[in-house]
Scaffold this motif. Structure first.
Motif, PDB file in Angstrom:
ATOM      1  N   SER A 350       0.852  -1.173   0.000  1.00  0.00           N
ATOM      2  CA  SER A 350       0.000   0.000   0.000  1.00  0.00           C
ATOM      3  C   SER A 350       0.897   1.234   0.000  1.00  0.00           C
ATOM      4  O   SER A 350       1.844   1.306   0.788  1.00  0.00           O
ATOM      5  N   GLU A 353       1.034   2.652   3.438  1.00  0.00           N
ATOM      6  CA  GLU A 353       1.775   1.792   4.366  1.00  0.00           C
ATOM      7  C   GLU A 353       3.278   1.929   4.143  1.00  0.00           C
ATOM      8  O   GLU A 353       4.055   2.013   5.102  1.00  0.00           O
ATOM      9  N   GLN A 392      -6.732   2.839  -0.165  1.00  0.00           N
ATOM     10  CA  GLN A 392      -6.236   1.487  -0.399  1.00  0.00           C
ATOM     11  C   GLN A 392      -7.177   0.683  -1.288  1.00  0.00           C
ATOM     12  O   GLN A 392      -6.734  -0.003  -2.211  1.00  0.00           O
TER      13      GLN A 392
END
Length: 687
Positions: A350, A353, A392
């Motif tokens: 992601s 992330e 996401q």
């Protein structure tokens, strides 16, 4: 003449001003990028038209900026195409154009083009980042990404172009121009024409946004105009064309940045090399400052265990690049954020992330990076925008849908970017004095702030902040922009009107006044400045420490679709989260961000005017000192756009701005490549 400031603030445009007997001027420029200038002539020029060049220049033919001499008119060696060779002055603008077009310019070719020289360079090594060790980390990396990113967005302005109206009245030289660096202008005029500074009066007319910064370029054109005014003994007005303004004033130079990044299987950056190449033009007084800021911004808010940065500013046969103070490091953020988005796409992480994993700064953890950047509530800002945009899910869905080509479904893409806007760079060479603020509480209870007049928004903020501390009516707060000649601010307007620094200093002035208020008679004057202790937080020699007085932080998510009939992106949604301390004027700040978004979108594709209807802006609540937000969008939006478009197009957008029709050609090339691959597979299968 009294020893007072030689700068007056005007509320008019210089191009609207007129004087009796006024004539007009036009710059004669070099048609070639190199060579030896022999002569500039215009045959059969009427008596009321005058041509001034280096040979008959009425003074010293050069200005000085940060120790670098710049010729006002080329005397011999031509450095770039468009270099000023002479100024033509006359009563009729149309005839002026015709005569200028007939100018005979004799240029002797040089035997070989001049070599490029390095104007400034910087090398940073961190951890095991030395060349012999870097390859070791790349050899064992789980995945690695290498790309070259180029960025050269020029600000498009609707305001008047740069120029000046100059004239001599008795023994006083009067200049009307939108200068942003009055002291630089006055000192150079004094030196060039051997005049006392008190005999020079600068009427500072309305200037364009501080993001477009001519600084020394304005001083150059004013000296050219004044030379004509002194010789002709009439008022002379020079107005740049839009083409001249874009090429010689607003041009900020191209930056190419190559990132090579190695990640481990968990998505952590193990090693990186970053090569920064800045085309500074023929010469550049601000090359060192630009390279420093690009180097610091090239790592953003992320943590690099092993790092090597090589940054260089090179000369070229192009016009000298200006310096855009608000977005001086935008190119570095663009390259870094696009690199991380590409890495996330390749490795299946992601994008949000991957950024959180590699940013100790956002999570308030100790970092070994040489640049100490303070970001408040950075992780919260990033997490907030991921939720708001449903990033996401959309990122993964778009990636899956891209594998199934369908004419009935418009390709979609979503991009993410972060950046910070830093103010008060402690390593600057642009000024050698501390920024300062002075305020006086008068006998009638009014407060007078001694500073250059700020924008209306900042002025209202100053009034409200001062009124709250001193418990007075905001209407009792005024700004006095008159300075003694020796006290004129030495630094450019952009620095002096900085919101975060100057507002902080004003608050300290007011607090100092309040502490003395009931113990000392009025008037009470208090001055505050950036302290030497603050400046020493940054070690310029070792290039290490805290480089900035304050920073604001932004996260942007941008969602778009692609019209495959005309290959034009359509912006669907833009989400913005800003952490900038205490927001003192929320509506004005939101309006400024929205305006900056539309302005930046209009610059991304040449010949196209992208715009957005759905813009969602939120501010992280904080009671910390306010930080400036002016450059945040220019530093973040382009990378989010490029990443979103790359996902929609299923190819890498490595350079901005794009040219009209470039996406269509890229799509055709992509189809041809796919067809060639399919044919090759069929041929291989047949065998």
């Amino acid at each position: 003449m009294p020893e007072k400031s030689q700068t007056q603030i005007s509320k008019c445009w210089y191009s609207d001003l007129e004087r009796d007997g006024m004539i007009f001027a036009k710059i004669i420029r070099s048609p070639k990028k190199s060579g030896l200038l022999k002569s500039v002539e215009i045959k059969d020029l009427p008596k009321d038209y005058h041509l001034i060049d280096a040979k008959n220049f009425p003074g010293k033919n050069s200005i000085e900026t940060l120790g670098i001499e710049t010729e006002i008119f080329c005397s011999e060696k031509i450095l770039y195409e468009g270099q000023p060779l002479a100024i033509l002055a006359g009563p009729n603008k149309n005839d002026l154009e015709d005569f200028a077009a007939k100018a005979k310019i004799d240029i002797e070719p040089l035997p070989e083009p001049p070599e490029k020289s390095i104007l400034s360079q910087k090398r940073i090594v961190l951890g095991g980042g030395r060349q012999k060790n870097v390859q070791k980390f790349f050899n064992k990396a789980a995945f690695k990404v290498q790309n070259k990113w180029t960025y050269n967005l020029d600000s498009t302005e609707a305001n008047e172009t740069n120029g000046a109206l100059c004239y001599m009245a008795k023994d006083v030289l009067t200049v009307n121009t939108p200068t942003q660096w009055p002291v630089h202008l006055i000192k150079n005029l004094s030196t060039v024409f051997s005049m006392p500074e008190e005999k020079i009066l600068v009427n500072k007319t309305i200037s364009c946004e501080p993001s477009v910064n001519s600084l020394w370029g304005n001083t150059l054109l004013v000296c050219q105009t004044c030379a004509a005014a002194k010789i002709v003994q009439k008022p002379v007005k020079l107005v740049y064309s839009r083409e001249e303004d874009d090429k010689f004033i607003s041009n900020t130079g191209e930056v190419a940045i190559t990132h090579k990044t190695a990640f481990d299987k968990d998505g952590l950056i193990q090693a990186a090399t970053i090569d920064i190449d800045f085309d500074a033009g023929a010469f550049n007084p601000f090359a060192e400052e630009i390279i420093d800021r690009l180097t610091i911004a090239s790592v953003g808010v992320y943590n690099f265990i092993n790092l090597e940065i090589n940054a260089v500013a090179r000369s070229s046969q192009k016009p000298p690049a200006s310096v855009n103070i608000e977005t001086i490091d935008a190119q570095a953020f663009y390259a870094l954020e696009c690199q991380l988005q590409k890495a996330a796409d390749i490795a299946g992480f992601s994008p949000g992330e991957l950024r959180l994993l590699n940013s100790k700064i956002l999570n308030k953890q100790e970092s070994k990076m040489p640049f100490n950047i303070s970001i408040e509530k950075g992780a919260e800002s990033l997490e907030a925008i991921l939720r708001q945009s449903d990033f996401q899910r959309k990122f993964v869905t778009n990636k899956i849908n891209a594998a199934f080509v369908s004419d009935s479904i418009k390709p979609r893409g979503i991009g993410l970017s972060t950046a910070y806007d830093a103010s008060g760079y402690y390593g600057t060479s642009i000024f050698e004095c501390d920024q300062k603020m002075e305020a006086t509480l008068q006998k009638d209870g009014s407060l007078v702030i001694h500073a250059l007049t700020p924008s209306k928004t900042i002025l209202e903020i100053w009034k409200n902040e001062a009124a709250e501390i001193l418990q007075i009516d905001p209407k009792m707060v005024k700004v006095n922009s008159d300075f003694n000649l020796k006290e004129d601010p030495l630094i450019p307007e952009n620095f002096y009107s900085n919101l975060s620094i100057m507002t902080s200093l004003l608050k300290k002035c007011c607090q100092g006044i309040q502490a003395k208020r009931f113990r000392s008679p009025l008037p009470i004057t208090v001055s505050k400045a950036i302290t030497k202790t603050q400046i020493k937080q940054w070690n310029k020699t070792r290039f290490k420490g805290t480089p900035f007085n304050s920073t604001s932080f932004i996260v942007v998510a941008l969602e778009l679709t692609l019209d495959t009939c005309v290959f034009k992106p359509e912006i669907k949604n833009i989400w913005v989260v800003v952490s900038a301390g205490k927001i003192l004027a929320g509506k004005e700040a939101e309006t400024k961000i929205k305006f900056s978004i539309q302005k930046t979108l209009a610059e991304l594709i040449l010949g196209e005017k992208l715009s957005a209807k759905n813009i969602y802006i939120s501010f992280v609540q904080s009671e910390s000192e306010s930080a400036q937000i002016g450059g945040l969008i220019k530093k973040s939006l382009p990378a989010a756009f490029a990443s979103a478009l790359s996902q929609a197009m299923r190819l890498d957008i490595r350079s901005l701005p794009l040219k009209n029709g470039e996406l269509f050609k890229a799509a055709l090339d992509q189809k041809e490549a796919a067809k060639d691959k399919e044919n090759a597979q069929k041929k291989e299968g047949g065998q």
